[in-house]
Write a protein that holds these residues in place. Sequence first.
Motif, mmCIF file in Angstrom:
data_model
loop_
_atom_site.group_PDB
_atom_site.id
_atom_site.type_symbol
_atom_site.label_atom_id
_atom_site.label_comp_id
_atom_site.label_asym_id
_atom_site.label_seq_id
_atom_site.Cartn_x
_atom_site.Cartn_y
_atom_site.Cartn_z
ATOM 1 N N ALA A 1 7.385 -11.400 -13.385
ATOM 2 C CA ALA A 1 6.178 -10.510 -13.110
ATOM 3 C C ALA A 1 6.785 -9.086 -13.432
ATOM 4 O O ALA A 1 7.882 -8.826 -13.230
ATOM 5 N N LEU A 2 5.825 -8.030 -13.784
ATOM 6 C CA LEU A 2 6.076 -6.822 -13.725
ATOM 7 C C LEU A 2 5.290 -5.860 -12.742
ATOM 8 O O LEU A 2 4.022 -6.209 -12.674
ATOM 9 N N GLY A 3 5.989 -4.606 -12.523
ATOM 10 C CA GLY A 3 4.972 -4.004 -11.609
ATOM 11 C C GLY A 3 5.594 -2.546 -11.696
ATOM 12 O O GLY A 3 6.537 -2.237 -12.174
ATOM 13 N N ILE A 4 4.434 -1.627 -11.007
ATOM 14 C CA ILE A 4 4.865 -0.194 -10.792
ATOM 15 C C ILE A 4 4.562 0.036 -9.149
ATOM 16 O O ILE A 4 4.027 -0.858 -8.212
ATOM 17 N N GLY A 5 5.319 1.046 -8.791
ATOM 18 C CA GLY A 5 5.273 1.320 -7.356
ATOM 19 C C GLY A 5 5.455 3.007 -7.371
ATOM 20 O O GLY A 5 5.620 3.914 -8.252
ATOM 21 N N ALA A 6 4.891 3.358 -6.154
ATOM 22 C CA ALA A 6 5.157 4.696 -5.814
ATOM 23 C C ALA A 6 5.735 4.992 -4.402
ATOM 24 O O ALA A 6 5.739 3.826 -3.550
ATOM 25 N N GLN A 7 6.302 6.029 -4.023
ATOM 26 C CA GLN A 7 7.202 6.046 -2.842
ATOM 27 C C GLN A 7 6.761 7.347 -2.515
ATOM 28 O O GLN A 7 7.306 8.575 -3.056
ATOM 29 N N TYR A 8 7.005 7.630 -1.043
ATOM 30 C CA TYR A 8 7.135 9.036 -0.449
ATOM 31 C C TYR A 8 8.014 8.814 1.054
ATOM 32 O O TYR A 8 7.739 7.791 1.903
ATOM 33 N N SER A 9 8.779 9.526 1.053
ATOM 34 C CA SER A 9 9.831 9.382 2.510
ATOM 35 C C SER A 9 9.886 10.709 3.038
ATOM 36 O O SER A 9 10.053 11.771 2.304
#
Length: 184
Positions: free
Chosen positions: A76-84
């Motif tokens: 599987a391949l994917g993308i993500g976003a992040q905020y901390s």
Amino acid sequence: MTNYPFFSQFKYIIFSASLVLCSALSAQQQPFKKQSQSDFWEKVQFGGGLGLGFGSGYTDISIAPSAIYNFNPYVALGIGAQYSYVSQKDFYTSNLYGGSLIALVNPIEQIQLSVELEQLRVNVSVEDDFNNSSNTRNFWNTGLFLGAGYRTNNVTIGGRYNVLYNENDAAYSSAFMPFVRVYF
């Protein structure tokens, strides 16, 4: 040469009939585009993580949505976003935001291996009570995480290691990080 007008007309009739027949047969099939769209979305999973931590003058809030596309049961391949957002009252405040690309490999059903490339913008402000001053640093941080975990259904629990970790310019306090990954 003898001219046969019947055969000449017969060729046109056969040609016209075959066009009509082909058009009618094509109309019975579902369009390829609709079929591929439904297949695409059936292989997409959404997930990510939420984090909340509170203490005496300490706050840690993070959100990290992601999506993966399952090529087959193994890859599987994917993308993500992040905020901390992390804050220690009268000492430290940071905002981290960015995105990531992830590749997941399941050699067997219970084991998941991962490679994740993460790019974060880091904004840090440190208060110095002795000098009554503030030190601000803003920089980009790139992480390349190699991970492994135990998988059951939609949940994977494991650890990942940042091979690009540099303690002088890092967004994290350690190269090793445990994780819980959930995809629906």
